[in-house]
Scaffold this motif. Structure first.
Motif, PDB file in Angstrom:
ATOM      1  N   SER A  70       3.869 -27.013 -40.570  1.00 47.65           N
ATOM      2  CA  SER A  70       3.322 -25.736 -41.048  1.00 47.65           C
ATOM      3  C   SER A  70       2.110 -25.900 -41.951  1.00 47.65           C
ATOM      4  O   SER A  70       1.414 -24.919 -42.246  1.00 47.65           O
TER       5      SER A  70
ATOM      6  N   THR B 214       3.812 -18.378 -38.046  1.00 46.47           N
ATOM      7  CA  THR B 214       4.652 -17.790 -39.085  1.00 46.47           C
ATOM      8  C   THR B 214       5.707 -18.803 -39.482  1.00 46.47           C
ATOM      9  O   THR B 214       6.305 -19.458 -38.612  1.00 46.47           O
TER      10      THR B 214
ATOM     11  N   LEU C  15       9.279 -19.414 -41.674  1.00 48.43           N
ATOM     12  CA  LEU C  15      10.417 -18.874 -42.409  1.00 48.43           C
ATOM     13  C   LEU C  15      11.205 -20.046 -42.980  1.00 48.43           C
ATOM     14  O   LEU C  15      11.943 -20.711 -42.257  1.00 48.43           O
TER      15      LEU C  15
ATOM     16  N   GLY D 283       4.673  -9.087 -43.995  1.00 43.38           N
ATOM     17  CA  GLY D 283       4.355  -9.842 -42.792  1.00 43.38           C
ATOM     18  C   GLY D 283       3.069  -9.409 -42.124  1.00 43.38           C
ATOM     19  O   GLY D 283       2.486 -10.156 -41.326  1.00 43.38           O
TER      20      GLY D 283
ATOM     21  N   GLN E  42      10.486  -9.925 -41.416  1.00 40.87           N
ATOM     22  CA  GLN E  42       9.152 -10.141 -41.989  1.00 40.87           C
ATOM     23  C   GLN E  42       8.347 -11.127 -41.135  1.00 40.87           C
ATOM     24  O   GLN E  42       7.161 -10.920 -40.869  1.00 40.87           O
ATOM     25  N   ALA E  43       9.014 -12.191 -40.694  1.00 36.50           N
ATOM     26  CA  ALA E  43       8.343 -13.188 -39.858  1.00 36.50           C
ATOM     27  C   ALA E  43       7.928 -12.583 -38.516  1.00 36.50           C
ATOM     28  O   ALA E  43       6.832 -12.839 -38.014  1.00 36.50           O
TER      29      ALA E  43
ATOM     30  N   GLN F  64       4.837 -10.335 -38.513  1.00 34.40           N
ATOM     31  CA  GLN F  64       3.553 -11.043 -38.597  1.00 34.40           C
ATOM     32  C   GLN F  64       2.911 -11.185 -37.218  1.00 34.40           C
ATOM     33  O   GLN F  64       1.703 -11.375 -37.107  1.00 34.40           O
TER      34      GLN F  64
ATOM     35  N   LEU G 219       6.349 -19.471 -34.174  1.00 38.11           N
ATOM     36  CA  LEU G 219       7.299 -19.133 -35.229  1.00 38.11           C
ATOM     37  C   LEU G 219       8.068 -20.396 -35.613  1.00 38.11           C
ATOM     38  O   LEU G 219       8.700 -21.039 -34.777  1.00 38.11           O
TER      39      LEU G 219
ATOM     40  N   LEU H 240      11.057 -21.835 -37.993  1.00 35.55           N
ATOM     41  CA  LEU H 240      12.239 -21.334 -38.697  1.00 35.55           C
ATOM     42  C   LEU H 240      13.094 -22.491 -39.202  1.00 35.55           C
ATOM     43  O   LEU H 240      13.396 -23.423 -38.443  1.00 35.55           O
TER      44      LEU H 240
END
Length: 487
Positions: free
Chosen positions: A48, A78, A80, A99, A151-152, A155, A160, A162
């Protein structure tokens, strides 16, 4: 979409990640597995951009991650992280709206229709819209987790990341969230990389898995290539066994405990047999492992009771599941602990035989009605379904069988039954050829799973020889009884 090339790194001077490489294409779901402390969360931080690797490169859409501006990266990716115990005093809606920040332009950005749709959709997908005006501190850990997932999603990025997305969630919401993520991957091309503690959930929902051990890649591939008994046991230092999921072509894992079972009676005998007015039953003091083609609790499982019940020729087969369950309850049997069969033959005439062997002993119980016996090789010539005339066979073994032995035991018993029909010259009345069985034969093989371990149960093994002998002799006698009744 995501490519990781030979990354190394950790915190300060402590190396944690060692030469990890993999890639995830657009519209793929990757699960990262491994024991506590193996570097899963650290790897996610490096992917990330939260933590810089000491060497190696992370590419997003073919561009090194450091070449993307923060806002551009936020539109593409995104993150999380694991949920924290503290919660800010903001409402659910306000939290989800955050987001949309990467999509805002200018200092006085206005809220667009697209922003509103994204937030509402995210709240609905995660089942938190009903809490939209509630402050986070008044929600449970599982509810807050769903808010942050919303929220993720709001976006609306292509990638994504997680970290344990199902943490704090009950099984219903685990399924809801993972079903939703799977749908986004499959239907909308989202790319998901998620850290999992639950190996079975990762296997069920992910396209590929990356198994880590001490900061390195132990295995990478499709679930069936990663979730292998030996491999999982080495990494987690725990005994496990894998089997197929009942609906999906994905492996599922069961933990094998190492605790000692207290000493108790682990043998069965003829004393376990009980005869009722319209049934014969075998009731053990402990569960046996069973493979059967019964009408109630068919398949593989552990059960203490088996029942073979006489029903009239006009029995309504269409309602068998509900009716049989009610029957078991009425007779005092536990529906979840009983295997059930049916026959048109009087179960008081069941043939019962017990055999001693080098591995222990074996009990065979057979009821046989051959009025509509068929030759299986010519069964395709029959147009009408003829349910009456069942041969029900039980083989109960004091011994320990492998799964392969259970299947081979079924095969050996079936061959012995067919040989008995040949010996008794039982004919298929339609084709005038020797019959091999009846339209609704049922078979059960059960074992105490104590004593000598038997890997195989074919006709050349000791247990296979006794299955063949017992089923053949009992079936011959049962057919002879039926013939005398029909005279």
């Amino acid at each position: 979409m995501l490519k990781v090339e030979h990354i190394f790194g950790g915190y300060h001077q402590t190396p944690i990640i060692h030469d990890i490489s993999f890639q995830v294409g657009k519209g793929e779901f990757l699960g990262i597995l491994g024991p506590n402390g193996c570097g899963k969360s650290t790897l996610l931080k490096m992917i990330s951009g939260i933590l810089n690797p000491t060497s190696g490169t992370v590419f997003i859409d073919g561009v090194p991650i450091e070449k993307h501006s923060p806002k551009e990266l936020a539109k593409k990716m995104t993150v999380l992280p694991q949920i924290q115990s503290n919660a800010f005093s903001t409402t659910v809606r306000e939290t989800v709206e955050i987001g949309r920040y990467p999509h805002q332009t200018g200092f006085f950005s206005s809220w667009s229709e697209e922003d509103e749709k994204a937030v509402v959709k995210a709240m609905e997908l995660t089942d938190v819209r009903k809490y939209q005006n509630t402050n986070l501190e008044f929600l449970s850990g599982g509810e807050r987790q769903r808010v942050f997932i919303a929220q993720a999603l709001a976006q609306s990025s292509e990638l994504l990341l997680l970290d344990e997305p199902t943490n704090h969630l009950d099984i219903a919401h685990q399924k809801q969230i993972l079903d939703m993520l799977r749908q986004e991957v499959t239907e909308h091309g989202m790319t998901v990389v998620a850290v999992f503690h639950d190996i079975n959930l990762a296997s069920l929902y992910c396209d590929r898995l990356l198994l880590m051990e001490a900061g390195r890649v132990k295995a990478y591939g499709e679930p069936h290539e990663v979730i292998i008994d030996r491999q999982i046991m080495e990494v987690y230092d725990a005994r496990i066994s894998t089997q197929a999921h009942p609906e999906q072509p994905k492996p599922q894992m069961a933990i094998l405990p190492d605790f000692e079972v207290p000493e108790k009676e682990t043998m069965v005998s003829l004393s376990n047999i009980k005869k009722g007015e319209d049934y014969i039953a075998f009731i053990a003091d402990f569960p046996l492992k069973v493979l059967s083609s019964a009408v109630h609790n068919a398949g593989m499982g552990w059960y203490r009771a088996f029942i073979n019940r006489t029903v009239p020729p006009e029995y309504d087969i269409e309602n068998v599941q509900n009716e049989f369950l009610q029957y078991l309850v009425h007779q005092g049997f536990s529906p979840t602990n009983t295997v059930g069969m049916m026959t048109a033959v009087d179960t008081k005439k069941a043939v019962i035989r017990e055999y001693q062997a080098s591995f222990g002993s074996l009990i065979v119980i057979v009821t046989a009605g051959v009025g509509n016996a068929i030759d299986v090789s010519l069964a395709y010539e029959r147009k009408a379904f003829q349910p009456i005339g069942t041969i029900n066979t039980w083989v109960i073994i004091n011994g320990k069988l492998s799964d392969e032995a259970f299947v081979q035991g079924m095969m050996t018993a079936t061959e012995a039954k067919s040989k008995a029909l040949q010996s008794e010259n039982v004919m298929d009345k339609l084709t005038n050829t020797i019959a091999t069985g009846t339209p609704t034969d049922s078979l059960l093989v059960a074992a105490t799973q104590q004593g000598e371990y038997m890997q195989y149960a074919g006709p050349i093994t000791e247990v296979g020889k006794m299955i063949a002998k017992g089923v053949y002799e009992a079936t011959v006698e049962a057919i002879q009884i039926y013939k005398r009744e029909m005279e």
